[in-house]
Design an enzyme around this catalytic site. Sequence first.
Site, PDB file in Angstrom:
ATOM      1  N   ASP A 189      -5.016 -20.446 -37.043  1.00 22.03           N
ATOM      2  CA  ASP A 189      -4.497 -18.978 -37.742  1.00 22.03           C
ATOM      3  C   ASP A 189      -5.174 -18.177 -36.813  1.00 22.03           C
ATOM      4  O   ASP A 189      -6.521 -17.799 -36.897  1.00 22.03           O
ATOM      5  CB  ASP A 189      -4.856 -19.140 -39.062  1.00 22.03           C
ATOM      6  CG  ASP A 189      -4.069 -19.749 -39.958  1.00 22.03           C
ATOM      7  OD1 ASP A 189      -2.717 -20.466 -39.395  1.00 22.03           O
ATOM      8  OD2 ASP A 189      -4.385 -20.187 -41.076  1.00 22.03           O
ATOM      9  N   ASP A 202     -10.855 -17.007 -33.302  1.00 25.35           N
ATOM     10  CA  ASP A 202     -10.999 -15.776 -33.207  1.00 25.35           C
ATOM     11  C   ASP A 202     -12.131 -15.265 -34.153  1.00 25.35           C
ATOM     12  O   ASP A 202     -12.412 -14.082 -34.154  1.00 25.35           O
ATOM     13  CB  ASP A 202      -9.544 -15.024 -34.118  1.00 25.35           C
ATOM     14  CG  ASP A 202      -9.408 -15.463 -35.293  1.00 25.35           C
ATOM     15  OD1 ASP A 202      -9.613 -14.676 -36.242  1.00 25.35           O
ATOM     16  OD2 ASP A 202      -9.536 -16.622 -35.688  1.00 25.35           O
ATOM     17  N   ASP A 257      -9.090 -23.191 -33.379  1.00 25.20           N
ATOM     18  CA  ASP A 257      -8.864 -22.975 -34.455  1.00 25.20           C
ATOM     19  C   ASP A 257      -7.218 -22.660 -34.459  1.00 25.20           C
ATOM     20  O   ASP A 257      -6.603 -22.505 -33.276  1.00 25.20           O
ATOM     21  CB  ASP A 257      -9.433 -21.465 -34.696  1.00 25.20           C
ATOM     22  CG  ASP A 257      -9.003 -20.792 -35.835  1.00 25.20           C
ATOM     23  OD1 ASP A 257      -9.151 -21.303 -37.081  1.00 25.20           O
ATOM     24  OD2 ASP A 257      -8.817 -19.847 -36.054  1.00 25.20           O
TER      25      ASP A 257
END
Length: 238
Positions: free
Chosen positions: A18, A188, A16
């Site tokens: 961001d 995250d 991922d």
Amino acid sequence: MKFYRSLGPIKAITFDLDDTLYDNHPVIRKTTAEAHAALQAYHPALRDFTPADYQAIRDALLAREPDIYHDVSEWRRRSVEQALLNVGLTAIEARAGAHEVMAVFHRWRSEVVMPDETHRTLAWLADRVPLVAITNGNADPEKLGIHTYFQFALRAGPHGRAKPWQDMYHLAAERLALAPAHILHVGDDLTTDVAGALRAGLQACWINLRAGNLMHIADARQLPHLEIHQLAALTALL
């Protein structure tokens, strides 16, 4: 580093972007403010156009076209275009205006302070296994200065439905010519990254950068294979 499942061989790693490789919160706040100011300045009738007004247009567009959710850039562009149509611009004028406002958005979207740890870790990993970026957002690895570490990047919309849908996970495995079980996904978000990767058959690593407790987070639907607190910890796996 905490292990919750047995970790199998890792032949590639997907990431991922961001809030996994960098802190995206200040970037989005600044980008949203600058893009909204550009929209207000584009036409006198929009001088008092508020973020709530803009959100109402976004919500209405989503209600009419639920699949727009999977492409956040197009969703934003269409919302800006609708705001311009609503104040009397022609379709051609509104399209041109949306293009100008989105140019402001993308300019600020790339103003990311990339941690040195991210560069060091990605460079180290990229020398050992293929790396791939998989994002639901509109961050551009090339503009972020990290594209050289990745074999390719996949973005929701052009490359399939947004995570946790399996489209991009399966596409990554297909393009890497690897079984999903041999790919570790790092992210995250416990829903889009962890649950999404696990459902697609990948191994999952949760990067916990905000001192969260996996046992007390509402969206912890499935246990990842492992939890780390800094990106550099990944170097211990290879």
